[in-house]
Design a protein around this motif. Structure first.
Motif, short mmCIF file in Angstrom:
data_model
loop_
_atom_site.label_atom_id
_atom_site.label_comp_id
_atom_site.label_asym_id
_atom_site.label_seq_id
_atom_site.Cartn_x
_atom_site.Cartn_y
_atom_site.Cartn_z
N GLN A 1 -64.05 10.70 11.06
CA GLN A 1 -64.70 10.80 9.75
C GLN A 1 -63.84 11.58 8.77
N THR A 2 -63.96 11.27 7.51
CA THR A 2 -63.38 12.12 6.47
C THR A 2 -64.32 13.30 6.30
N VAL A 3 -63.78 14.51 6.28
CA VAL A 3 -64.60 15.70 6.09
C VAL A 3 -64.22 16.37 4.78
N LYS A 4 -65.19 17.10 4.22
CA LYS A 4 -65.00 17.76 2.93
C LYS A 4 -65.41 19.22 3.02
N GLN A 5 -64.88 20.01 2.12
CA GLN A 5 -65.27 21.41 1.97
C GLN A 5 -65.24 22.16 3.30
N ILE A 6 -64.10 22.15 3.99
CA ILE A 6 -63.98 22.86 5.27
C ILE A 6 -63.94 24.37 4.98
N LYS A 7 -64.87 25.10 5.61
CA LYS A 7 -64.93 26.55 5.50
C LYS A 7 -64.51 27.15 6.84
N VAL A 8 -63.54 28.05 6.80
CA VAL A 8 -63.11 28.78 7.99
C VAL A 8 -63.76 30.15 7.93
N ASN A 9 -64.65 30.43 8.86
CA ASN A 9 -65.36 31.71 8.91
C ASN A 9 -64.55 32.70 9.73
N TYR A 10 -64.62 33.98 9.36
CA TYR A 10 -63.85 35.01 10.04
C TYR A 10 -64.63 36.31 10.10
N GLN A 11 -64.17 37.22 10.95
CA GLN A 11 -64.71 38.57 10.99
C GLN A 11 -63.55 39.56 11.06
N VAL A 12 -63.74 40.70 10.39
CA VAL A 12 -62.74 41.77 10.37
C VAL A 12 -63.21 42.85 11.32
N LEU A 13 -62.30 43.30 12.20
CA LEU A 13 -62.64 44.30 13.21
C LEU A 13 -61.87 45.60 12.96
N ASP A 14 -62.49 46.73 13.33
CA ASP A 14 -61.79 48.01 13.25
C ASP A 14 -61.02 48.25 14.55
N ASP A 15 -60.40 49.42 14.67
CA ASP A 15 -59.60 49.73 15.86
C ASP A 15 -60.40 49.71 17.15
N ALA A 16 -61.71 49.99 17.06
CA ALA A 16 -62.56 50.01 18.25
C ALA A 16 -63.14 48.63 18.58
N GLY A 17 -62.85 47.64 17.74
CA GLY A 17 -63.36 46.29 17.98
C GLY A 17 -64.70 46.02 17.34
N ASN A 18 -65.18 46.94 16.50
CA ASN A 18 -66.45 46.76 15.79
C ASN A 18 -66.25 45.89 14.56
N ILE A 19 -67.22 45.03 14.28
CA ILE A 19 -67.15 44.17 13.08
C ILE A 19 -67.43 45.03 11.86
N ILE A 20 -66.48 45.04 10.91
CA ILE A 20 -66.66 45.82 9.68
C ILE A 20 -66.83 44.93 8.45
N ASP A 21 -66.52 43.65 8.59
CA ASP A 21 -66.71 42.71 7.48
C ASP A 21 -66.63 41.30 8.04
N ASN A 22 -67.13 40.35 7.26
CA ASN A 22 -66.98 38.94 7.62
C ASN A 22 -67.01 38.12 6.35
N GLY A 23 -66.64 36.86 6.46
CA GLY A 23 -66.62 35.99 5.30
C GLY A 23 -66.08 34.63 5.66
N PHE A 24 -65.67 33.89 4.65
CA PHE A 24 -65.11 32.56 4.87
C PHE A 24 -64.07 32.25 3.81
N ILE A 25 -63.21 31.28 4.13
CA ILE A 25 -62.17 30.81 3.22
C ILE A 25 -62.22 29.28 3.25
N TYR A 26 -62.20 28.65 2.08
CA TYR A 26 -62.14 27.19 2.01
C TYR A 26 -60.72 26.70 2.27
N ALA A 27 -60.60 25.63 3.02
CA ALA A 27 -59.30 25.00 3.25
C ALA A 27 -59.00 24.03 2.11
#
Length: 138
Positions: free
Chosen positions: A80-106
């Motif tokens: 299929q042709t796909v549109k508006q691909i969003k890549v979701n991510y999470q930002v971790l600190d030194d201890a591995g805790n999630i401190i932020d998250n978001g997405f970026i469009y391809a």
């Protein structure tokens, strides 16, 4: 004398070629790093174009986080042709805790079967950034 050129690209994905002294153009894309693009032998044989696209058919590759920007590529390995691909991510600190998250469009926003899109976005500073999943429209 051989002249080597790299076409400027906003996606950090150069399309490379070489011009010989005779004026012939030689495609060097395999040497320039676009190996994750799907070649003809790896294309999925499409039996039904009505099937839903699965997350495994939109893999993320070439992921890089330099402390400011998260970059990478997504390949459409579906039928299929796909549109508006969003890549979701999470930002971790030194201890591995999630401190932020978001997405970026391809980009490009519409990706046909067998094609690759790139993503690049500024993310919050952290010890590590991980991509978590992709989303898209059909």
């Amino acid at each position: 004398m051989v002249n080597i050129f790299a076409q400027k690209s906003e996606f950090d994905n150069p399309i490379c070629y070489m011009e010989t002294t005779e004026g012939k153009i030689i495609n060097l894309v395999n040497l320039c790093g676009d190996r994750e693009a799907i070649n003809e032998s790896k294309k999925v044989s499409c039996k039904s174009k009505s099937e839903k696209v699965k997350a495994t058919e939109i893999p993320i590759s070439n992921i890089n986080y330099d402390g400011n920007f998260l970059t990478g590529k997504v390949a459409n390995q579906s039928c299929q042709t796909v549109k508006q691909i969003k890549v979701n991510y999470q930002v971790l600190d030194d201890a591995g805790n999630i401190i932020d998250n978001g997405f970026i469009y391809a980009e490009p926003s519409t990706v046909e079967p067998g094609k690759v899109a790139s993503f690049k976005g500024n993310v919050s500073p952290g010890a590590k950034v991980e991509t978590t999943f992709v989303e898209w429209s059909e």
